[in-house]
Write a protein that holds these residues in place. Structure first.
Motif, PDB file in Angstrom:
ATOM      1  N   THR A 241      43.349  37.724  33.261  1.00 62.44           N
ATOM      2  CA  THR A 241      42.097  37.051  33.603  1.00 62.44           C
ATOM      3  C   THR A 241      41.091  37.961  34.281  1.00 62.44           C
ATOM      4  O   THR A 241      41.459  38.909  34.996  1.00 62.44           O
ATOM      5  CB  THR A 241      42.367  35.841  34.514  1.00 62.44           C
ATOM      6  OG1 THR A 241      41.144  35.111  34.678  1.00 62.44           O
ATOM      7  CG2 THR A 241      42.866  36.294  35.887  1.00 62.44           C
ATOM      8  N   ASP A 242      39.823  37.648  34.070  1.00 62.44           N
ATOM      9  CA  ASP A 242      38.729  38.278  34.819  1.00 62.44           C
ATOM     10  C   ASP A 242      38.042  37.269  35.733  1.00 62.44           C
ATOM     11  O   ASP A 242      37.122  37.623  36.471  1.00 62.44           O
ATOM     12  CB  ASP A 242      37.685  38.855  33.849  1.00 62.44           C
ATOM     13  CG  ASP A 242      38.224  40.041  33.048  1.00 62.44           C
ATOM     14  OD1 ASP A 242      38.997  40.811  33.619  1.00 62.44           O
ATOM     15  OD2 ASP A 242      37.858  40.164  31.864  1.00 62.44           O
ATOM     16  N   SER A 243      38.470  36.009  35.694  1.00 62.88           N
ATOM     17  CA  SER A 243      37.808  34.959  36.468  1.00 62.88           C
ATOM     18  C   SER A 243      38.264  34.992  37.917  1.00 62.88           C
ATOM     19  O   SER A 243      39.465  34.939  38.190  1.00 62.88           O
ATOM     20  CB  SER A 243      38.119  33.583  35.869  1.00 62.88           C
ATOM     21  OG  SER A 243      37.711  32.557  36.767  1.00 62.88           O
ATOM     22  N   ARG A 247      41.996  34.036  39.500  1.00 66.38           N
ATOM     23  CA  ARG A 247      42.685  34.960  40.402  1.00 66.38           C
ATOM     24  C   ARG A 247      43.043  34.268  41.720  1.00 66.38           C
ATOM     25  O   ARG A 247      44.117  34.498  42.275  1.00 66.38           O
ATOM     26  CB  ARG A 247      41.832  36.203  40.654  1.00 66.38           C
ATOM     27  CG  ARG A 247      41.828  37.197  39.496  1.00 66.38           C
ATOM     28  CD  ARG A 247      41.384  38.571  39.953  1.00 66.38           C
ATOM     29  NE  ARG A 247      40.019  38.559  40.451  1.00 66.38           N
ATOM     30  CZ  ARG A 247      38.942  38.748  39.698  1.00 66.38           C
ATOM     31  NH1 ARG A 247      39.085  38.975  38.401  1.00 66.38           N
ATOM     32  NH2 ARG A 247      37.733  38.719  40.219  1.00 66.38           N
TER      33      ARG A 247
END
Length: 264
Positions: A241-243, A247
């Motif tokens: 994830t990049d959110s 996280r």
């Protein structure tokens, strides 16, 4: 500091020697303020309130009639040690609310953040740690050592078991017993609390970006349907994830806890 000359103390109120009352604070009729209490500037204590113990009340907090704030823990292990209650700024503590000081075994401090609303009859037990902008609806209760994140809503007549953590932005439905940790942004409901989805309404109200909401929904599906243990699935999410919202959820799952999790 003592009692500031600009504080307003009703003649029938009892303010014991040693109490500190800030500028512009008000203490209403028949209220009792103990000798180790600090009321910050602008605090309003309405009639028939007891504030006792080693208790600090933050600026502009309002306490309504028949609340009992800062009394000793409801814990048989408590042996009279001096512990504290710290309440933040701009809280609304409604009628009949109870908040207890901490215990030596739990760190010694019960702590409440800023801008919270505690509706009639709510209870905050010893050593609980409550974040900012939390809402506890009528007659809901936190047991000892609970950790409640920012922006959590706890429905009326609901109970949170001791040591349970509830993550940022979660919502607990009415008449629900929560016995295990709740992930950030989770939606829990049912007599024996079940993790039934995400608090999508709360996320939208706070203006969370649609892409982050979509990422949270995808993450919830992985936690619900993926292979492996709950922690294994969370580790997988951390790698993918990049959110920042996902996280936060992953970090909550991976943190130390005395309870297991409510799982989808």
């Amino acid at each position: 500091m003592g009692v500031d000359p600009n504080a307003q103390i009703h003649p029938s109120a009892i303010v014991e020697d040693g109490a500190e009352i800030g500028a512009g604070a008000c203490v209403g009729p028949f209220s009792v303020i103990g000798p180790k209490v600090t009321l910050a500037p602008g605090v309003e204590v309405k009639s028939h309130v007891v504030v006792t113990g080693l208790t600090e009340i933050g600026e502009e907090t309002v306490i309504f009639p028949f609340a009992n704030i800062g009394d000793v823990p409801q814990d048989l292990k408590y042996r009279g040690e001096e512990t504290r209650l710290v309440v933040g700024k701009r809280n609304r503590i409604r009628e009949g609310v109870t908040m207890n000081t901490g215990t030596e075994g739990g760190g010694g401090v019960t702590r409440v953040g800023d801008d919270c609303l505690f509706m009639t009859g709510a209870h905050v037990a010893h050593d609980a740690q409550v974040g900012d902008r939390v809402i506890m609806v009528n007659n809901s209760a936190l047991a000892g050592h609970c950790v409640i994140g920012d922006d959590v809503i706890i429905g009326g007549l609901s109970g949170i078991h001791q040591w349970v953590r509830i993550g940022h932005g979660a919502i607990i439905g009415a008449v629900t017993m929560v016995t295990n940790d709740v992930i950030p942004f989770g939606l829990v409901q049912g007599p024996r609390g079940v993790l039934d989805g995400l608090n999508l309404v709360g996320l939208k109200r706070r203006g969370v970006d649609r892409a982050d909401i979509s990422a949270l929904r995808a993450a919830f599906k992985v936690l619900a349907d993926g292979d492996g243990t709950f922690q294994d699935k969370a580790r997988k999410l951390a790698e993918e994830t990049d959110s920042p919202y996902v996280r936060e959820m992953v970090e909550f799952v991976m943190a130390d806890s005395d309870r297991s999790f409510l799982t989808p």
